[in-house]
Write a protein that holds these residues in place. Sequence first.
Motif, PDB file in Angstrom:
ATOM      1  N   ASP A 110       7.587   9.292   4.993  1.00  0.00           N
ATOM      2  CA  ASP A 110       7.055   9.438   6.432  1.00  0.00           C
ATOM      3  C   ASP A 110       6.328  10.461   6.872  1.00  0.00           C
ATOM      4  N   LYS A 111       5.371   9.848   7.951  1.00  0.00           N
ATOM      5  CA  LYS A 111       4.004  10.943   8.396  1.00  0.00           C
ATOM      6  C   LYS A 111       3.736  10.766  10.242  1.00  0.00           C
ATOM      7  N   PRO A 112       3.622  11.762  10.433  1.00  0.00           N
ATOM      8  CA  PRO A 112       3.549  11.606  12.210  1.00  0.00           C
ATOM      9  C   PRO A 112       2.614   9.816  12.404  1.00  0.00           C
ATOM     10  N   GLY A 113       3.759   9.589  13.430  1.00  0.00           N
ATOM     11  CA  GLY A 113       1.899   8.775  14.328  1.00  0.00           C
ATOM     12  C   GLY A 113       2.765   7.225  14.036  1.00  0.00           C
ATOM     13  N   ILE A 114       3.850   7.493  13.335  1.00  0.00           N
ATOM     14  CA  ILE A 114       4.538   5.164  12.820  1.00  0.00           C
ATOM     15  C   ILE A 114       4.929   4.991  13.598  1.00  0.00           C
ATOM     16  N   PHE A 116       4.401   5.331  17.236  1.00  0.00           N
ATOM     17  CA  PHE A 116       3.469   4.964  17.853  1.00  0.00           C
ATOM     18  C   PHE A 116       2.526   3.133  17.590  1.00  0.00           C
ATOM     19  N   GLN A 117       2.294   3.666  16.223  1.00  0.00           N
ATOM     20  CA  GLN A 117       1.643   2.501  15.642  1.00  0.00           C
ATOM     21  C   GLN A 117       2.181   1.880  15.647  1.00  0.00           C
ATOM     22  N   LEU A 118       2.934   1.855  15.613  1.00  0.00           N
ATOM     23  CA  LEU A 118       4.575   0.034  15.700  1.00  0.00           C
ATOM     24  C   LEU A 118       4.330   0.300  17.103  1.00  0.00           C
ATOM     25  N   ALA A 119       4.735   0.464  17.525  1.00  0.00           N
ATOM     26  CA  ALA A 119       4.350  -0.037  19.262  1.00  0.00           C
ATOM     27  C   ALA A 119       3.278  -0.257  19.692  1.00  0.00           C
ATOM     28  N   ASP A 120       1.830   0.233  19.348  1.00  0.00           N
ATOM     29  CA  ASP A 120       0.725  -0.118  20.186  1.00  0.00           C
ATOM     30  C   ASP A 120       0.088  -1.269  19.219  1.00  0.00           C
ATOM     31  N   PHE A 121       0.634  -2.033  17.805  1.00  0.00           N
ATOM     32  CA  PHE A 121       0.228  -2.754  17.067  1.00  0.00           C
ATOM     33  C   PHE A 121       0.691  -3.962  18.310  1.00  0.00           C
ATOM     34  N   PHE A 122       2.244  -4.088  18.709  1.00  0.00           N
ATOM     35  CA  PHE A 122       3.037  -5.320  19.390  1.00  0.00           C
ATOM     36  C   PHE A 122       2.749  -5.023  20.455  1.00  0.00           C
ATOM     37  N   ASP A 123       2.521  -4.108  20.680  1.00  0.00           N
ATOM     38  CA  ASP A 123       1.357  -3.399  22.461  1.00  0.00           C
ATOM     39  C   ASP A 123       0.690  -4.955  23.110  1.00  0.00           C
ATOM     40  N   ARG A 124      -0.620  -4.508  21.821  1.00  0.00           N
ATOM     41  CA  ARG A 124      -2.190  -4.911  21.821  1.00  0.00           C
ATOM     42  C   ARG A 124      -1.678  -6.319  22.047  1.00  0.00           C
ATOM     43  N   PHE A 171      -1.572  -4.959   9.024  1.00  0.00           N
ATOM     44  CA  PHE A 171      -1.731  -3.779   9.745  1.00  0.00           C
ATOM     45  C   PHE A 171      -0.431  -2.875   8.656  1.00  0.00           C
ATOM     46  N   CYS A 172       0.473  -3.302   8.423  1.00  0.00           N
ATOM     47  CA  CYS A 172       0.924  -1.920   7.763  1.00  0.00           C
ATOM     48  C   CYS A 172       0.136  -1.881   6.297  1.00  0.00           C
ATOM     49  N   ASP A 173      -0.560  -2.973   5.786  1.00  0.00           N
ATOM     50  CA  ASP A 173      -0.902  -2.210   4.224  1.00  0.00           C
ATOM     51  C   ASP A 173      -1.978  -1.382   4.972  1.00  0.00           C
ATOM     52  N   HIS A 174      -2.759  -1.631   5.652  1.00  0.00           N
ATOM     53  CA  HIS A 174      -3.336  -0.542   6.197  1.00  0.00           C
ATOM     54  C   HIS A 174      -3.112   1.216   6.668  1.00  0.00           C
ATOM     55  N   LEU A 175      -1.571   0.666   6.998  1.00  0.00           N
ATOM     56  CA  LEU A 175      -1.103   2.066   7.198  1.00  0.00           C
ATOM     57  C   LEU A 175       0.133   2.709   5.542  1.00  0.00           C
ATOM     58  N   ASN A 176      -0.129   1.585   5.149  1.00  0.00           N
ATOM     59  CA  ASN A 176       0.851   2.286   3.301  1.00  0.00           C
ATOM     60  C   ASN A 176       2.181   1.812   3.984  1.00  0.00           C
ATOM     61  N   LEU A 177       3.064   0.576   4.670  1.00  0.00           N
ATOM     62  CA  LEU A 177       3.486   0.747   5.043  1.00  0.00           C
ATOM     63  C   LEU A 177       4.517  -0.718   4.833  1.00  0.00           C
ATOM     64  N   ASP A 178       6.009  -0.193   4.063  1.00  0.00           N
ATOM     65  CA  ASP A 178       6.651  -1.473   3.878  1.00  0.00           C
ATOM     66  C   ASP A 178       7.498  -1.938   4.748  1.00  0.00           C
ATOM     67  N   ALA A 179       6.886  -3.786   4.574  1.00  0.00           N
ATOM     68  CA  ALA A 179       7.380  -3.949   5.915  1.00  0.00           C
ATOM     69  C   ALA A 179       7.714  -5.390   5.763  1.00  0.00           C
ATOM     70  N   ILE A 180       8.736  -6.377   6.317  1.00  0.00           N
ATOM     71  CA  ILE A 180       8.676  -7.633   6.506  1.00  0.00           C
ATOM     72  C   ILE A 180       9.156  -7.577   7.753  1.00  0.00           C
ATOM     73  N   MET A 181       9.577  -8.771   8.760  1.00  0.00           N
ATOM     74  CA  MET A 181       9.577  -9.569   9.969  1.00  0.00           C
ATOM     75  C   MET A 181       9.810 -11.463   9.897  1.00  0.00           C
ATOM     76  N   ASP A 182      11.023 -11.337  10.349  1.00  0.00           N
ATOM     77  CA  ASP A 182      11.855 -12.544   9.936  1.00  0.00           C
ATOM     78  C   ASP A 182      12.174 -13.008  11.578  1.00  0.00           C
ATOM     79  N   PRO A 183      12.238 -14.471  11.826  1.00  0.00           N
ATOM     80  CA  PRO A 183      13.458 -14.677  12.584  1.00  0.00           C
ATOM     81  C   PRO A 183      14.132 -14.179  12.524  1.00  0.00           C
ATOM     82  N   MET A 184      15.309 -14.275  13.490  1.00  0.00           N
ATOM     83  CA  MET A 184      16.513 -12.724  14.083  1.00  0.00           C
ATOM     84  C   MET A 184      17.353 -14.479  14.341  1.00  0.00           C
ATOM     85  N   LYS A 185      18.821 -14.287  13.109  1.00  0.00           N
ATOM     86  CA  LYS A 185      19.091 -15.734  12.166  1.00  0.00           C
ATOM     87  C   LYS A 185      20.544 -15.847  13.327  1.00  0.00           C
ATOM     88  N   PHE A 186      21.117 -14.865  14.399  1.00  0.00           N
ATOM     89  CA  PHE A 186      22.348 -15.175  14.955  1.00  0.00           C
ATOM     90  C   PHE A 186      22.157 -14.950  16.819  1.00  0.00           C
TER      91      PHE A 186
END
Length: 186
Positions: A110-114, A116-124, A171-186
């Motif tokens: 945890d760190k401040p701003g995560i 916001f940074q996620l929302a900003d990435f998707f908005d851009r 983007f996640c590697d730069h912020l040291n975030l462990d992440a996945i992005m998968d299609p919704m399956k239902f």
Amino acid sequence: MNDPTPRPTTNENHLLINAFTTHPQSPLLQVTRRVADSGCNMLDARLSTVGRDITLTALAVGSWDAIAKLESSLSRLEREDGLKLMWYRTGDKQVQTDLLPYIVEVVAADKPGITFQLADFFDRQGISIESLHCSRYRAMQTGADMYSAQVTIGVPARMHIAALRDDFLEFCDHLNLDAIMDPMKF
């Protein structure tokens, strides 16, 4: 004198309701009773405990006079039971058939701003966030403060998915975030 303008149909009258109470009291029973008693129907509802409070977000649908009756009932509920309530008339969500639903999950120290940074990435990227749930918790093994987020996004069909996934993971590697992005399956 008759009004030549026809009344909106049931599906054209929506009321968005937000109700807040302190745990363990829940606004669910009181609000849903008012929705039913007014002749409206619950189209969508979300209940969650955030901090020490319980929040309910609900979308009621009904005829014009049923919605008016519900608004009056909510005013009485707020005065008499001390619930914190907000509501307003809204419309049906526009269907966007060109959006592909994807699930994003993020875990990190945890760190401040995560968030916001996620929302900003998707908005851009021009990607809509359809739902978001994030929380902070302590890791059982180490006691470290951790951040977790589950995000449902709408990816425009014209977007190249592999390139988006690569950009997101970089983007996640730069912020040291462990992440996945998968299609919704239902």
